[in-house]
Design an enzyme around this catalytic site. Structure first.
Site, PDB file in Angstrom:
ATOM      1  N   HIS A 137       6.731 -41.813  14.498  1.00  9.56           N
ATOM      2  CA  HIS A 137       5.557 -42.667  14.632  1.00  9.56           C
ATOM      3  C   HIS A 137       4.456 -42.150  13.719  1.00  9.56           C
ATOM      4  CE1 HIS A 137       1.853 -43.803  17.164  1.00  9.56           C
ATOM      5  NE2 HIS A 137       2.152 -44.811  16.390  1.00  9.56           N
ATOM      6  N   HIS A 176       1.578 -39.593  21.609  1.00  5.19           N
ATOM      7  CA  HIS A 176       1.449 -40.959  22.135  1.00  5.19           C
ATOM      8  C   HIS A 176       2.548 -41.275  23.133  1.00  5.19           C
ATOM      9  CE1 HIS A 176      -0.441 -40.984  18.077  1.00  5.19           C
ATOM     10  NE2 HIS A 176      -1.421 -41.449  18.796  1.00  5.19           N
TER      11      HIS A 176
END
Lengths: 212, 217
Positions: free
Chosen positions: A151, A170
């Site tokens: 990511h 995250h």
């Protein structure tokens, strides 16, 4: 006041002979002053044929400004498709170069005795700026992944008991067995490090970049 | 849909009474967003009450479009010079300087030039522009040539203007006394600037008999 021979026009708005919202006669009885499309006259009053080229490039008339010639349109289409074709060849050439590159040399990571079942080892491969992680999930299974989350490149942490690799930034989760994303923002699997066990020694022999 | 060919805009400054109705009506046009794109000019405010409505003349050689560096001012096929295209206009104000009639205005707050577009939403469907619908003295008239000939038999519509060496023809007509127009079918603006009004003596002769003698009060 009025000429004798002249036909007197009824100027009343609501007279029967007239049409339209303003009470005017139909357009067909009046001759248009100019060509409908080309109305602008150059300030020197000379015809458009003898005007400089920029006048046709930057026309004041709206219809000309919006007009696209067939040749211009074809040129655009051909050049755009050509660019796409060249792009395809460029991608193919890049792929070919990547395949031709020598695989990185095998690097000894650890001995099997140093890594008990459920233990993890951090290492760098192929360069010292590529952090990776090695996990021994069972007696006969070893997995290793790049530690950069797909990511936003945070460092991922394997959690062997839950069989996941977790990214704390995250809350991204990857499957420990395959490295594929199972939750959170990451969409691509972690690059897998190919391993080779020679005798009791564990070697890293390559990086497997994956897209799905 | 274009403005019909047979409808023209006629301005008769002689008839202007300075009521500002056109300026107010302009703000109420649907596409003008509450902003008036025309204004009323005093000819010689110190000496006269004469006013002139200043609407766009829709030149056939639009100087505003000629000088626009951003190519923002366009003319539709029916000869109406439109307000600046919003994505292109850079609010440089060249058009304001260049327009010989003083029509365009730059709005600094929203960085755009807006000018009279002959109420294109209305004229393109055959309606009159807002200003012409409200003008009580018909100084602004929108209709056919035949109508204006009938209504103003002493005047002739003129659409040629001379500014020094620049000659301009417009789509909007100015009404000129027929006698003058037959001699010189254009308006020479530079010559008119130094022109002085003729001295006119108005004699008021008192009537000897009572004109209201027969009127019952």
């Amino acid at each position: 006041m009025q000429d004798e021979g002249r036909e007197v026009l009824d100027v009343r708005i609501d007279s029967d002979a007239r049409e339209g919202l303003t009470g005017t006669a139909p357009a067909s009885i009046y001759r248009p002053l100019h060509e409908a499309e080309q109305v602008t006259i150059a300030p020197d009053w000379r015809p458009m044929d003898v005007q400089p080229a920029w006048r046709t490039d930057f026309p004041i008339d709206w219809p000309q400004d919006h007009y696209v010639e067939r040749r211009e349109f074809m040129k655009f289409m051909v050049l755009t498709s050509l660019a796409f074709t060249v792009g395809q060849f460029w991608i193919a050439a890049q792929d070919w170069w990547r395949r031709r590159r020598q695989p990185p040399a095998g690097v000894r990571l650890a001995s099997l005795d140093d890594v008990p079942v459920g233990a993890t080892r951090a290492f760098t491969y192929p360069t010292e700026h590529d952090p990776c992680v090695l996990v021994r999930t069972s007696e006969r299974t070893l997995v290793a992944y790049s530690q950069k989350c797909t990511h936003l490149s945070c460092a991922v942490l394997p959690q062997v008991a839950e069989k996941v690799i977790r990214c704390p930034c995250h809350e991204g989760l990857f499957d420990l067995e395959s490295g594929r994303p199972i939750a959170g923002p990451p969409r691509r699997p972690l690059p897998r490090i190919r391993l080779d066990v020679r005798g009791r020694q564990i070697f890293a022999t390559g990086v497997e970049e994956r897209t799905v | 849909m274009p403005k019909p060919d047979y409808l023209h805009f006629f301005i008769d400054p002689n008839r202007c009474i300075g009521c500002q109705a056109c300026v107010q009506a302009c703000t109420e046009c649907d596409t003008h967003r509450g902003e008036s794109m025309i204004h009323l000019e005093f000819v010689d405010r110190a000496h006269s009450v004469q006013t002139v409505p200043v609407v766009c003349m829709h030149c056939e050689q639009p100087t505003c479009a000629e000088v626009c560096p951003a190519d923002a001012i366009k003319r539709t096929g029916d000869g109406v010079v439109q307000s600046a295209r919003k994505p292109r206009c850079i609010a440089c104000g060249n058009c304001v300087m260049a327009c010989p009639f003083g029509v365009p205005e730059v709005y600094e707050d929203r960085q755009i030039m807006m000018k009279c577009d002959m109420c294109y939403d209305r004229t393109s469907v055959g309606k009159k522009p807002m200003c012409a619908t409200v003008c009580p003295s018909q100084a602004l008239f929108f209709g056919t040539r035949e109508q204006v000939e009938q209504l103003r038999p002493l005047s002739t519509p003129v659409n040629r203007f001379h500014f020094g060496r620049q000659a301009i023809s417009t789509r909007v007509f100015i009404m000129m006394p027929a006698k003058q127009a037959s001699r010189r079918p254009y308006v020479d603006i530079t010559a008119a600037m130094s022109e002085q009004p003729r001295e006119r003596a108005i004699a008021l002769t008192p009537v000897s008999t009572d004109p209201f003698a027969n009127v019952e009060v």
